[in-house]
Design a protein around this motif. Structure first.
Motif, short mmCIF file in Angstrom:
data_model
loop_
_atom_site.label_atom_id
_atom_site.label_comp_id
_atom_site.label_asym_id
_atom_site.label_seq_id
_atom_site.Cartn_x
_atom_site.Cartn_y
_atom_site.Cartn_z
N THR A 159 16.34 46.63 25.92
CA THR A 159 16.53 48.00 26.40
C THR A 159 17.96 48.48 26.15
OG1 THR A 159 16.97 47.13 28.64
CG2 THR A 159 14.75 47.93 28.18
N THR A 160 18.92 47.58 26.25
CA THR A 160 20.30 47.96 25.94
C THR A 160 20.45 48.28 24.46
OG1 THR A 160 21.16 46.60 27.75
CG2 THR A 160 22.70 47.20 26.01
N ALA A 161 19.79 47.50 23.61
CA ALA A 161 19.84 47.77 22.17
C ALA A 161 19.22 49.13 21.85
CB ALA A 161 19.11 46.66 21.40
N VAL A 162 18.13 49.45 22.52
CA VAL A 162 17.48 50.75 22.31
C VAL A 162 18.40 51.87 22.78
CG1 VAL A 162 15.60 52.22 23.12
CG2 VAL A 162 15.13 49.88 22.40
N THR A 163 19.05 51.67 23.92
CA THR A 163 19.97 52.68 24.43
C THR A 163 21.13 52.90 23.47
OG1 THR A 163 19.45 52.05 26.71
CG2 THR A 163 21.48 53.28 26.36
N VAL A 164 21.65 51.82 22.91
CA VAL A 164 22.75 51.92 21.95
C VAL A 164 22.31 52.70 20.71
CG1 VAL A 164 24.22 50.61 20.38
CG2 VAL A 164 23.90 49.82 22.73
N ALA A 165 21.08 52.46 20.26
CA ALA A 165 20.61 53.08 19.02
C ALA A 165 20.08 54.50 19.22
CB ALA A 165 19.51 52.22 18.40
N SER A 166 19.73 54.86 20.45
CA SER A 166 19.03 56.14 20.65
C SER A 166 19.89 57.35 20.30
CB SER A 166 18.55 56.25 22.10
OG SER A 166 19.63 56.31 23.01
N ASP A 167 21.18 57.33 20.66
CA ASP A 167 22.03 58.49 20.35
C ASP A 167 22.24 58.68 18.85
OD1 ASP A 167 22.40 59.75 22.78
OD2 ASP A 167 24.10 58.50 23.35
N PRO A 168 22.59 57.64 18.08
CA PRO A 168 22.71 57.82 16.63
C PRO A 168 21.41 58.29 15.98
CG PRO A 168 23.81 55.81 17.30
CD PRO A 168 23.07 56.31 18.50
N VAL A 169 20.27 57.78 16.48
CA VAL A 169 18.98 58.20 15.92
C VAL A 169 18.73 59.69 16.21
CG1 VAL A 169 16.47 57.95 16.13
CG2 VAL A 169 17.93 55.93 15.96
N ARG A 170 19.00 60.10 17.45
CA ARG A 170 18.81 61.51 17.79
C ARG A 170 19.78 62.40 17.01
NH1 ARG A 170 18.50 61.62 24.28
NH2 ARG A 170 19.37 59.52 24.15
N LEU A 171 20.97 61.87 16.71
CA LEU A 171 21.92 62.62 15.89
C LEU A 171 21.34 62.86 14.49
CD1 LEU A 171 24.77 63.78 15.34
CD2 LEU A 171 25.49 61.46 14.71
#
Length: 300
Positions: A250-262
């Motif tokens: 879940t931490t990895a997903v949180t880390v990746a979510s903002d760059p993906v949404r960008l």
């Protein structure tokens, strides 16, 4: 008097519109600086230890929170509003250090104010002070408009924006938890403790089958009918393992979510909507304050 009031409100709208348009021109540079993979990793390196536990907790809470929200909204639509005050103070989650960092950056670096309790003049307040109509009125105390009024209005919209953005990330973590339960255990509604219990039972089953007198295959069939009970120690160890794995994922997903949404353009769209709401909220709330104070100064 009506002409004077219209002039003041027109000046206020001019200041707010100019401020918001300046912020629109900064959207691309701000989101690329804040939400790129490198920027996200740089921040996460500093706060990861603090957020490892909070990310899974928020993920577990996000679905119940949204369910409660839907129930409250449905009841409100039919006229029963008793739960609305309760829901307004119900937190959508515990802010992680990363989420607090992003909120602070939106406040200070993008919108140019220091938070609702800040005494530092916001960019908008400075603009109002420098305006040829509003500035002299402020100096003469003919209108009452403080930096605090602006900060409160801005902060309210920023908090709502960040809460919605955080909920999206937390939901992704929830789906991972649900997906893990379905993929490994064939059930979609398992909690971390329930998954730990299922894993410990599998360990007990496999261990007993291996030691079965007539061989592992016969043992597996036998213990499918008469499942062995796992020890409390095994349940605890399995739960810790499941929890740790979910924590990391879940931490990895949180880390990746903002760059993906960008990359998908979602941050630009949401920030643009935030500015729309800020423009509307500022004009509505500051207009009330100015009209009230202007009437009071004339009455005196």
């Amino acid at each position: 008097m009506p002409e004077r009031s219209a002039l003041i409100l027109g000046a206020l709208e001019e200041c707010i519109s100019e401020y918001v348009e300046e912020k629109r021109a900064c959207i691309d540079s701000f989101i690329s600086n804040q939400y790129s993979m490198q920027a996200t990793l740089d921040v996460q390196k500093k706060v990861l230890a603090l957020d490892l536990l909070l990310n899974p907790l928020n993920s577990l809470w996000s679905i119940p929170y949204l369910t409660i929200k839907k129930i409250v909204e449905t009841l409100e639509q039919v006229g029963w509003t008793a739960l609305v005050p309760f829901f307004e103070v119900l937190p959508s989650g515990i802010k992680t250090a990363y989420q607090r960092h992003i909120e602070k950056q939106i406040q200070t670096e993008f919108l140019g104010f220091g938070g609702k309790y800040s005494e530092r003049d916001s960019e908008l307040f400075k603009k109002i002070q420098d305006h040829k109509v509003l500035g002299p009125l402020l100096e003469k105390n003919e209108i009452s408009l403080s930096n605090r009024h602006i900060n409160l209005a801005l902060n309210k919209e920023v908090e709502k924006y960040c809460a919605n953005q955080n909920t999206i990330s937390d939901l992704l973590g929830s789906f991972i938890t649900l997906g893990t339960g379905w993929y490994f255990f064939g059930k979609q509604n398992l909690s971390v403790s329930a998954m730990g219990d299922q894993m410990a039972r599998k360990w007990a089953h496999d261990d007993a089958s291996t030691k079965f007198i007539f061989g592992k295959k016969a043992g597996s069939a036998f213990y499918n009918l008469f499942p062995p009970q796992p020890t409390g120690k095994d349940i605890f160890i399995a739960t810790v393992i499941i929890g740790a794995l979910l924590m990391i994922v879940t931490t990895a997903v949180t880390v990746a979510s903002d760059p993906v949404r960008l990359k998908l353009g979602l941050h630009r769209k949401r920030i643009s909507i935030l500015l729309d709401k800020i423009e509307e909220s500022l004009f509505t709330q500051l207009k009330k304050q100015i009209k009230r104070s202007y009437k009071e100064s004339k009455a005196a």
